[in-house]
Design an enzyme around this catalytic site. Sequence first.
Site, PDB file in Angstrom:
ATOM      1  N   HIS A 236     -77.720  57.557 -44.194  1.00 37.21           N
ATOM      2  CA  HIS A 236     -78.434  58.127 -45.332  1.00 37.21           C
ATOM      3  C   HIS A 236     -79.314  57.102 -46.042  1.00 37.21           C
ATOM      4  CE1 HIS A 236     -74.952  56.645 -47.824  1.00 37.21           C
ATOM      5  NE2 HIS A 236     -75.919  56.440 -48.698  1.00 37.21           N
TER       6      HIS A 236
ATOM      7  N   ASP B 140     -72.505  58.864 -40.461  1.00 40.54           N
ATOM      8  CA  ASP B 140     -73.287  58.194 -41.500  1.00 40.54           C
ATOM      9  C   ASP B 140     -73.473  56.711 -41.174  1.00 40.54           C
ATOM     10  OD1 ASP B 140     -74.844  58.039 -43.745  1.00 40.54           O
ATOM     11  OD2 ASP B 140     -73.167  57.755 -45.127  1.00 40.54           O
TER      12      ASP B 140
ATOM     13  N   SER C 253     -74.465  51.364 -50.626  1.00 47.43           N
ATOM     14  CA  SER C 253     -74.332  52.045 -49.348  1.00 47.43           C
ATOM     15  C   SER C 253     -74.771  51.147 -48.194  1.00 47.43           C
ATOM     16  CB  SER C 253     -75.175  53.326 -49.333  1.00 47.43           C
ATOM     17  OG  SER C 253     -74.688  54.253 -50.263  1.00 47.43           O
TER      18      SER C 253
END
Length: 377
Positions: A112, A142, A221
């Site tokens: 993402h 992911d 992230s």
Amino acid sequence: MQFAKPTPAHIMRSPVIILIVINLVLVLAVGWLLFLQSPPKGELRIVTPRGDLGADERATIDLFGNARASVVFISTRQRVSDLWNRNIYSIPRGSGSGLVWDQVGNIVTNYHVIEGASAAQVQLADGRQFNASLVGASPEHDLAVLRIGGIGFSAPAQIPIGTSSGLQVGQNVFAIGNPFGLDWTLTKGIVSALDRSLPNENGPDIRHLIQTDAAINPGNSGGPLLDSNGRLIGINTAIYSPSGASAGIGFAVPVDTVMRVVPQLITNGRYIRPTLGIESDEDINDLLKRASGTDGVFILRVDPRSAAERAALIPAQRTRRGIAPGDVIVGLNGEPVSRLGDLLARLDDFEVGQKVKLTLSRDGKEREVSIELEPGS
């Protein structure tokens, strides 16, 4: 009889006036003397020597110092077109974190972080910046791999790889990343829970996630989650937060999953999932579950020449009255199955060529079949 003559008022007021004048003169004199005096000097403070750092503090400092060079800052850009003059612009899209995976210059991050981007730039801790190319991605996990460098590229030392299978709730963990663009930030917490699952818009549920209370915010992230020995145990991927900021509930993809997926992304550019050779649909599955009262995964189609066809699995059939359910998968290796996302995620724990045992339900009767997993398309 004579009466004393009254004293004139101005004569009675004279001593009072004189006293007032004298007081004013004294006040002014004292004030002037105080003004002429130098202000008192403040007390000279002495620096108190600091004692030795605690063993835990030294360990944390060393952990960050050893891992920092392998953590990278990723910024992405997106192409947009102007319909009026047909110009194409590149605008900033977002930022995130990643880590240097190997000496070749492969960078592991979240999918993402780079999703929808047309370009990405990677900055190392030593200040070097590189334009990155996309090697491969697995939206289902992911995870994504970028590549930087080239001839003569010198990669920083990589973070040692640990394992997530032996983690325990309560042990210390450390997250390094770039929250809100504040580069190379260290936060500390504990393992709050293990084996968490999150729904995934890109396919199967993301399973076996590590839950931690180490502060993880947007920008973290793709950064590493480390144990107290500085080993990689996960890739920070998501937070649970109504406000969008850290609320003490963060999640990381476990390193055991990373070790299974990343080598395939580097070699093949994609992750080859193990499959049964069937097709289903989450929305249709929910409708059939409510209509039939059966909890499981309804088989809507069996792929020709697949393992499912060889095992004689029967799909649902269309009839004049609607859809007649065929085989419904209600268990996998003895564990109940209720959702398609859960089934696909649990199949991902196995490898192509391994056999799994399915529990099937049809017309109120159950049976078990053994199926060898095949590579997905």
